[in-house]
Scaffold this motif. Structure first.
Motif, PDB file in Angstrom:
ATOM      1  N   ASN A   1      -4.643   8.499  11.425  1.00 34.26           N
ATOM      2  CA  ASN A   1      -5.840   8.508  11.638  1.00 34.26           C
ATOM      3  C   ASN A   1      -6.766   7.640  10.258  1.00 34.26           C
ATOM      4  O   ASN A   1      -5.852   7.160   9.398  1.00 34.26           O
ATOM      5  CB  ASN A   1      -6.694   9.814  11.745  1.00 34.26           C
ATOM      6  CG  ASN A   1      -6.347  10.778  10.439  1.00 34.26           C
ATOM      7  OD1 ASN A   1      -6.136   9.923   9.226  1.00 34.26           O
ATOM      8  ND2 ASN A   1      -6.045  11.952  10.636  1.00 34.26           N
ATOM      9  N   GLY A   2      -7.866   7.613  10.469  1.00 28.32           N
ATOM     10  CA  GLY A   2      -8.888   6.838   9.419  1.00 28.32           C
ATOM     11  C   GLY A   2      -9.840   5.938  10.209  1.00 28.32           C
ATOM     12  O   GLY A   2     -10.419   6.449  11.249  1.00 28.32           O
ATOM     13  N   VAL A   3     -10.209   4.899   9.757  1.00 34.31           N
ATOM     14  CA  VAL A   3     -11.137   3.958  10.084  1.00 34.31           C
ATOM     15  C   VAL A   3     -10.610   2.594  10.568  1.00 34.31           C
ATOM     16  O   VAL A   3      -9.962   2.000   9.999  1.00 34.31           O
ATOM     17  CB  VAL A   3     -11.949   3.865   8.741  1.00 34.31           C
ATOM     18  CG1 VAL A   3     -12.997   2.607   9.033  1.00 34.31           C
ATOM     19  CG2 VAL A   3     -12.984   5.130   8.656  1.00 34.31           C
TER      20      VAL A   3
ATOM     21  N   ASN B   1      -8.546   8.421   1.993  1.00 37.81           N
ATOM     22  CA  ASN B   1      -7.714   9.232   2.880  1.00 37.81           C
ATOM     23  C   ASN B   1      -7.672   8.615   4.109  1.00 37.81           C
ATOM     24  O   ASN B   1      -8.496   8.156   4.847  1.00 37.81           O
ATOM     25  CB  ASN B   1      -8.005  10.839   3.021  1.00 37.81           C
ATOM     26  CG  ASN B   1      -7.859  11.271   1.518  1.00 37.81           C
ATOM     27  OD1 ASN B   1      -6.861  10.910   0.824  1.00 37.81           O
ATOM     28  ND2 ASN B   1      -8.675  12.163   1.081  1.00 37.81           N
ATOM     29  N   GLY B   2      -6.401   8.793   4.939  1.00 38.12           N
ATOM     30  CA  GLY B   2      -6.228   8.034   6.100  1.00 38.12           C
ATOM     31  C   GLY B   2      -6.332   6.476   5.992  1.00 38.12           C
ATOM     32  O   GLY B   2      -6.210   5.815   4.829  1.00 38.12           O
ATOM     33  N   ASN B   3      -6.069   5.827   7.114  1.00 35.32           N
ATOM     34  CA  ASN B   3      -5.656   4.289   7.042  1.00 35.32           C
ATOM     35  C   ASN B   3      -7.241   3.744   7.218  1.00 35.32           C
ATOM     36  O   ASN B   3      -8.091   4.149   7.727  1.00 35.32           O
ATOM     37  CB  ASN B   3      -4.927   3.961   8.146  1.00 35.32           C
ATOM     38  CG  ASN B   3      -3.427   4.733   8.273  1.00 35.32           C
ATOM     39  OD1 ASN B   3      -2.912   4.941   7.079  1.00 35.32           O
ATOM     40  ND2 ASN B   3      -2.926   4.930   9.287  1.00 35.32           N
TER      41      ASN B   3
ATOM     42  N   GLY C   1      -3.760   5.986   1.883  1.00 37.57           N
ATOM     43  CA  GLY C   1      -3.567   5.581   3.188  1.00 37.57           C
ATOM     44  C   GLY C   1      -2.988   4.157   3.443  1.00 37.57           C
ATOM     45  O   GLY C   1      -2.979   3.340   2.327  1.00 37.57           O
ATOM     46  N   GLN C   2      -2.863   3.447   4.517  1.00 35.97           N
ATOM     47  CA  GLN C   2      -2.669   2.140   4.479  1.00 35.97           C
ATOM     48  C   GLN C   2      -3.925   1.291   4.861  1.00 35.97           C
ATOM     49  O   GLN C   2      -4.647   1.769   5.371  1.00 35.97           O
ATOM     50  CB  GLN C   2      -1.858   1.943   6.015  1.00 35.97           C
ATOM     51  CG  GLN C   2      -0.319   1.952   5.847  1.00 35.97           C
ATOM     52  CD  GLN C   2       0.441   1.619   7.130  1.00 35.97           C
ATOM     53  OE1 GLN C   2       0.525   2.778   7.702  1.00 35.97           O
ATOM     54  NE2 GLN C   2       0.982   0.399   7.354  1.00 35.97           N
TER      55      GLN C   2
ATOM     56  N   LEU D   1     -10.582  -1.045  -3.670  1.00 36.66           N
ATOM     57  CA  LEU D   1     -10.945  -0.715  -4.953  1.00 36.66           C
ATOM     58  C   LEU D   1     -11.362   0.639  -4.890  1.00 36.66           C
ATOM     59  O   LEU D   1     -11.306   1.414  -5.773  1.00 36.66           O
ATOM     60  CB  LEU D   1     -12.067  -1.807  -5.155  1.00 36.66           C
ATOM     61  CG  LEU D   1     -12.049  -3.085  -5.451  1.00 36.66           C
ATOM     62  CD1 LEU D   1     -13.171  -3.961  -5.360  1.00 36.66           C
ATOM     63  CD2 LEU D   1     -11.295  -3.074  -6.854  1.00 36.66           C
ATOM     64  N   ILE D   2     -11.979   0.985  -3.661  1.00 31.69           N
ATOM     65  CA  ILE D   2     -12.596   2.667  -3.538  1.00 31.69           C
ATOM     66  C   ILE D   2     -11.333   3.216  -3.487  1.00 31.69           C
ATOM     67  O   ILE D   2     -11.414   4.310  -4.532  1.00 31.69           O
ATOM     68  CB  ILE D   2     -13.347   2.671  -2.357  1.00 31.69           C
ATOM     69  CG1 ILE D   2     -14.834   1.915  -2.574  1.00 31.69           C
ATOM     70  CG2 ILE D   2     -13.572   4.229  -1.855  1.00 31.69           C
ATOM     71  CD1 ILE D   2     -15.492   2.077  -1.100  1.00 31.69           C
ATOM     72  N   ALA D   3     -10.389   3.100  -2.745  1.00 25.39           N
ATOM     73  CA  ALA D   3      -9.235   3.933  -2.655  1.00 25.39           C
ATOM     74  C   ALA D   3      -8.562   4.274  -4.040  1.00 25.39           C
ATOM     75  O   ALA D   3      -8.188   5.168  -4.289  1.00 25.39           O
ATOM     76  CB  ALA D   3      -8.226   3.522  -1.432  1.00 25.39           C
TER      77      ALA D   3
END
Ligand SMILES: C[S@@+](CC[C@H](N)C(=O)[O-])C[C@H]1O[C@@H](n2cnc3c(N)ncnc32)[C@H](O)[C@@H]1O
Length: 392
Positions: A309-311, A202-204, A265-266, A221-223
């Motif tokens: 938002n995101g990382v 979730n999030g970018n 997310g992107q 892979l996780i997403a």
């Protein structure tokens, strides 16, 4: 427990040890628990669980942060190499290793009568192949390659544990890194670092300075909930007699069905060097996630950051293997400015093995999470980049 006493039963439970890089145990534990398996013990670079061979296969397929899945075959006492030979020769290897197969023995030894662990490997290997020759009339080939059955000996003091290394090649070799560049992050470490950020799709996920793309590929892979083991077609367990191919096919099928249709997310990966971006793209293609990552070439500070938002995570050079410290000081300072000016709303991360350089960032880290990159002690530094927060 004696799995090699009669035949090799995939339904029998045994102790399973999963090794990992130093410091990664907390993330590995979460993964093992999420598969419904118990944690029986842990050390700085391994955890012990228990399960059947089918569960060992599931672990090989699913876990992102572990290196080797070791299935316990037999435990006994041996004071010296002759006793080791005698005990290993009692095991029914003819039921586990094809006589026309290939065998590799690895070990971890701390016994006062053994100066060189290679001697223990040879003793163990001799006991195995002599037994198979006696029972079957011929012996398997043996050597250092992990392309057939891999047996791992753990011998501490007088206590020996003999494992089937069900992974063969370590799981960190996912098989997608077709073009490794300088100083790539190990795939399993990248997966653990992403887990430490708490990002799960979730999030970018923005990865400037992507190098060979490991972080972005692991993030995709996780997403997508894609099991990393789907990328690889070869495991140690496939070479033992009694390999339960139909159960393996069922596990593969289930893992395929669990892949999500899209990333929420992107995911953006960029690097200043066009050859790095090319390599990252090829690696992502090999991992089957190329279409879920946007690749860009350019200076990290010039790459547009999407609203939201995101990382944002950067793994700049840190002078141990690449780069010069003075120049790098400017790079780290620049990352601090970039975080402040362009990344508001995100959680910012820097993965580095040089804490002096990290001080140049000029922002107060909210968390400093320890990791090891080979032998280098590293930190994942977390910065909250909300407007007006985290500034010095
Ligand atoms: C330590 S490597 C990253 C390794 C990466 N984590 C991997 O797994 O391959 C650092 C990368 O930063 C890139 N880099 C250095 N300065 C940069 C800049 N100003 N903008 C963007 N990328 C940069 C380098 O080209 C190099 O690929």
């Amino acid at each position: 427990m004696n799995h090699s006493g009669s035949s090799f039963h995939t339904a029998l439970k045994s102790s399973i040890v999963i090794t990992c890089a130093k410091g990664i145990t907390p993330y590995l534990k979460e993964e093992v628990l999420s598969l419904g398996l118990p944690i029986l013990a842990e050390s700085v670079a391994s955890i012990e669980t228990e399960g059947t061979m089918v569960e060992a296969m599931q672990l090989n397929l699913s876990i992102r942060t572990g290196h080797r899945v070791l299935f316990l075959l037999q435990e006994f006492g041996a004071r010296n190499p002759d006793e080791l030979y005698a005990q290993v020769a009692k095991m029914a290897w003819e039921n586990l290793i094809p006589e026309d197969g290939y065998l590799c023995v690895t070990s971890s030894v701390a016994n006062p009568t053994v100066k060189d662990s290679r001697f223990a490997n040879v003793k163990c290997k001799d006991a195995i192949v002599d037994r198979i020759k006696k029972k079957c009339g011929r012996r398997p080939d043996s050597g250092p390659e992990r392309c057939g059955v891999v047996i791992d000996l753990y011998w501490k003091g007088d206590g020996c544990r003999v494992y089937l290394d069900t992974s063969g090649e370590p799981l960190s070799r996912r098989g997608y890194r077709k073009i490794p560049l300088q100083a790539p992050m190990q795939e399993t470490l990248a997966a653990a670092v992403i887990r430490a950020t708490g990002w799960s799709g979730n999030g970018n996920f923005i990865n400037p300075m992507c190098g060979s793309g490991t972080l972005a590929i692991e993030a995709a892979l996780i997403a997508l909930n894609k099991a990393p083991g789907l990328i690889r077609s070869h495991y140690g367990f496939m070479h033992s007699k009694g390999f339960d191919e139909s159960s393996w096919r069922v596990l593969l099928q289930k893992a395929q069905e669990q892949i999500k249709k899209a990333c929420a997310g992107q995911i953006i990966a960029s690097d200043i060097r066009p050859e790095a971006v090319l390599a990252a793209r090829k690696n992502a293609r090999a991992a089957g996630v190329e279409s879920w990552i946007e690749f860009k070439t350019g200076d990290y500070a010039a790459i547009p950051i999407p609203d939201g938002n995101g990382v944002i995570i950067l793994n700049p050079e840190y002078g141990e293997r690449l780069g010069r410290l003075k120049e790098l000081g400017e790079v780290y300072k620049g990352i601090g400015d970039f975080f402040k000016k362009k990344c508001q709303g995100y959680r910012g991360y820097i993965f580095t093995g040089n804490l002096d350089l990290a001080k140049k960032v000029g922002l107060k880290a909210r968390r400093r999470i320890p990791f090891f990159n080979s032998k280098i002690e590293c930190r994942l530094l977390e910065y909250n980049l909300y407007e007006g927060s985290g500034r010095r």
